[in-house]
Design a protein around this motif. Structure first.
Motif, PDB file in Angstrom:
ATOM      1  N   ALA A 145     -60.628  42.161 -74.265  1.00  5.88           N
ATOM      2  CA  ALA A 145     -60.061  41.067 -73.447  1.00  5.88           C
ATOM      3  C   ALA A 145     -59.273  41.301 -72.186  1.00  5.88           C
ATOM      4  CB  ALA A 145     -59.360  40.110 -74.422  1.00  5.88           C
ATOM      5  N   LEU A 146     -58.661  42.504 -72.222  1.00  4.51           N
ATOM      6  CA  LEU A 146     -57.781  42.976 -71.154  1.00  4.51           C
ATOM      7  C   LEU A 146     -58.551  43.390 -70.173  1.00  4.51           C
ATOM      8  CD1 LEU A 146     -55.020  43.308 -70.261  1.00  4.51           C
ATOM      9  CD2 LEU A 146     -54.893  45.682 -71.424  1.00  4.51           C
ATOM     10  N   VAL A 147     -59.808  44.122 -70.575  1.00  6.01           N
ATOM     11  CA  VAL A 147     -60.591  44.632 -69.433  1.00  6.01           C
ATOM     12  C   VAL A 147     -61.270  43.500 -68.823  1.00  6.01           C
ATOM     13  CG1 VAL A 147     -62.815  45.527 -68.872  1.00  6.01           C
ATOM     14  CG2 VAL A 147     -61.067  46.627 -70.599  1.00  6.01           C
ATOM     15  N   SER A 148     -61.522  42.443 -69.641  1.00  6.93           N
ATOM     16  CA  SER A 148     -62.245  41.112 -68.943  1.00  6.93           C
ATOM     17  C   SER A 148     -61.384  40.438 -67.982  1.00  6.93           C
ATOM     18  CB  SER A 148     -62.530  40.323 -70.019  1.00  6.93           C
ATOM     19  OG  SER A 148     -63.119  39.044 -69.752  1.00  6.93           O
ATOM     20  N   PHE A 149     -60.062  40.605 -68.317  1.00 10.29           N
ATOM     21  CA  PHE A 149     -59.116  39.762 -67.519  1.00 10.29           C
ATOM     22  C   PHE A 149     -59.069  40.171 -66.068  1.00 10.29           C
ATOM     23  CE2 PHE A 149     -54.893  40.582 -65.403  1.00 10.29           C
ATOM     24  CZ  PHE A 149     -54.465  39.287 -65.159  1.00 10.29           C
ATOM     25  N   HIS A 150     -59.137  41.652 -65.957  1.00 11.75           N
ATOM     26  CA  HIS A 150     -59.422  42.230 -64.576  1.00 11.75           C
ATOM     27  C   HIS A 150     -60.607  42.048 -63.976  1.00 11.75           C
ATOM     28  CE1 HIS A 150     -55.319  44.303 -64.618  1.00 11.75           C
ATOM     29  NE2 HIS A 150     -55.660  44.716 -65.796  1.00 11.75           N
ATOM     30  N   LYS A 151     -61.687  42.213 -64.678  1.00 10.16           N
ATOM     31  CA  LYS A 151     -62.945  42.205 -64.594  1.00 10.16           C
ATOM     32  C   LYS A 151     -63.395  40.705 -63.889  1.00 10.16           C
ATOM     33  CE  LYS A 151     -67.865  43.111 -65.846  1.00 10.16           C
ATOM     34  NZ  LYS A 151     -68.779  43.370 -67.011  1.00 10.16           N
ATOM     35  N   SER A 152     -63.161  39.663 -64.675  1.00 10.28           N
ATOM     36  CA  SER A 152     -63.342  38.381 -64.048  1.00 10.28           C
ATOM     37  C   SER A 152     -62.898  38.074 -62.585  1.00 10.28           C
ATOM     38  CB  SER A 152     -62.924  37.534 -65.065  1.00 10.28           C
ATOM     39  OG  SER A 152     -61.612  37.530 -65.304  1.00 10.28           O
ATOM     40  N   LEU A 153     -61.634  38.422 -62.556  1.00 11.45           N
ATOM     41  CA  LEU A 153     -60.808  38.213 -61.232  1.00 11.45           C
ATOM     42  C   LEU A 153     -61.603  38.925 -60.293  1.00 11.45           C
ATOM     43  CD1 LEU A 153     -57.163  38.526 -62.357  1.00 11.45           C
ATOM     44  CD2 LEU A 153     -58.339  36.386 -61.585  1.00 11.45           C
ATOM     45  N   TRP A 154     -62.083  40.185 -60.597  1.00 11.88           N
ATOM     46  CA  TRP A 154     -62.816  41.117 -59.451  1.00 11.88           C
ATOM     47  C   TRP A 154     -64.043  40.481 -59.179  1.00 11.88           C
ATOM     48  CZ3 TRP A 154     -62.879  44.741 -55.817  1.00 11.88           C
ATOM     49  CH2 TRP A 154     -64.202  45.113 -55.555  1.00 11.88           C
TER      50      TRP A 154
END
Length: 422
Positions: A145-154
């Motif tokens: 979920a933490l990886v997804s937080f950054h990835k979705s914003l990118w």
């Protein structure tokens, strides 16, 4: 005497810590590297004898909380501070030329960012920030979920850089082709972390070395009590002074007393003794410990017609009554690592278990064959045979020689090189 530290962290963290360790001095480092923070609980089970455990950050500390709370040594982690945040933000501005609103940040305690920015009169806070401490306080943590937080914003085009506090997250973001930076651990922060770990270890050692005085009052005429007193004194490395036919004084250390409590031997003795009251006192001096022991004994003697013991620490904390606070005791060590060591060295599980317990209760990690022989209550020759088997398989290392005051060969000094805390 050197402080032996167990370092638990990523390969990069271990490398950086090792680079500054010579600036602290007086420490020995045992490194345990993980690829993911959730591997930390398994590492705890493989720890060799140490004075302190030092985690790279809050995540591995959190993941292994259940396991490291059982350790008999201090456990700390490198906490993020304003200096780490300021260094990381400065690096992103200077090297990447990216404005604050185009950076996604994960960190422990988001208020640190506000503290840094307001100190230089910047009132605009980052738009994309996640507080890892809040996730840990809810006893949940999802790395994906933490990886997804950054990835979705990118992927939305909302950021140009991800600034992360977790090495495993950084690695995954790079694999996805997302520009990322790791939160900085400035050199001075690493040095302070090592100094704090060393300080905690030294404090724990000083506590363990405190004087312990015990008063024993036996209300029975059973002649067996003297043998039990001598046996108990041996296990806590105490000298014994008999006051009357039914009362004794014991002189030991706090570390030795807490060692027999940890093994549940204290409760076993209380069960075996016929009508006994025991009061132990801890103190920085014999006088202080003696006064505390007298008070502890007065509480124990109030418990009529049953065995009882109390401990009064130098902090005036009254511990007890024993044996009321029974703890479950695991009688069999059936861990695969333990059985593997026993099979390779051709030692009985019982003898190996005693050697491991010996490593846990000793204040010094170094020992001689005579030390181990005295603890095991077996002959010197038997002890040397066991040591030889463990040395041959690398589970004990020879670290020096102890010069004797008499004629004869110097005695070898050893250190255990096997997991002892699982």
């Amino acid at each position: 005497m050197f402080t032996r530290m167990a370092l638990i962290g990523s390969a990069e963290f271990i490398e950086r810590i090792q680079s500054v360790a010579p600036l602290v001095g007086g420490i020995e480092l045992d490194s345990y590297i993980y690829k993911q923070p959730h591997e930390a609980p398994l590492i705890i089970k493989d720890l060799k004898p140490c004075d302190v455990v030092f985690f790279s950050g809050a995540l591995p500390y959190f993941f292994s909380k259940k396991e490291h709370e059982k350790l008999p040594v201090p456990v700390i982690y490198l906490a993020q501070d304003e200096l780490a945040i300021a260094s990381s933000l400065l690096a992103s501005f200077y090297h990447k030329h990216i404005s604050l609103d185009r950076v996604s940040i994960d960190l422990f305690n988001a208020s640190l960012v506000k503290n840094v920015l307001t100190s230089v009169d910047i009132n605009t806070l980052p738009e994309h920030i996640i507080d890892l401490e809040k996730m840990l306080n809810r006893d949940v943590f999802d790395l994906a979920a933490l990886v997804s937080f950054h990835k979705s914003l990118w992927e939305k085009g909302a950021i140009d850089l991800a600034l992360t506090s977790v090495h495993a997250v950084y690695n995954q973001l790079i694999e996805h082709g997302i520009p990322a930076m790791r939160m900085a651990d400035p050199k001075i922060t690493l040095i302070r972390g090592l100094q704090e770990a060393k300080s905690q270890a030294n404090y724990a050692k000083s506590q363990s070395a405190q004087v312990a005085v015990g008063y024993v009052s036996i209300h029975s005429t059973d002649k067996e009590h003297e043998r039990l007193i001598r046996s108990f004194a041996h296990d806590i490395h105490a000298t014994v002074q008999q006051l009357t036919h039914s009362s004794y004084t014991l002189y030991s250390t706090r570390g030795d007393i807490e060692g027999v409590i940890e093994q549940d031997l204290f409760l076993e003795y209380l069960t075996d003794f016929p009508e006994i009251a025991i009061g132990f006192g801890y103190g920085s001096t014999i006088i202080e410990a003696d006064k505390n022991a007298i008070v502890a004994l007065s509480f124990a003697e109030k418990e009529l017609n049953k065995n009882c013991a109390y401990i009064l620490t130098n902090e005036k904390e009254l511990i007890g009554p024993f044996p009321e606070e029974q703890r479950q005791q695991r009688l069999i060590n059936d861990s695969p690592a333990f059985l593997q060591i026993a099979q390779k060295a051709k030692l009985s599980p019982a003898n190996l278990s005693k050697i491991i317990q010996f490593g846990k209760v000793r204040q010094s990690h170094h020992f001689t064959a005579a030390d181990l022989s005295d603890y095991l209550q077996v002959t010197r020759r038997t002890t040397e045979r066991m040591i030889k088997k463990l040395v041959e398989h690398g589970y004990i290392h020879v670290v020096g020689e102890e010069m004797t005051y008499q004629q004869g060969r110097p005695r070898a000094v050893y250190i255990l090189n096997m997991p002892i805390y699982n």
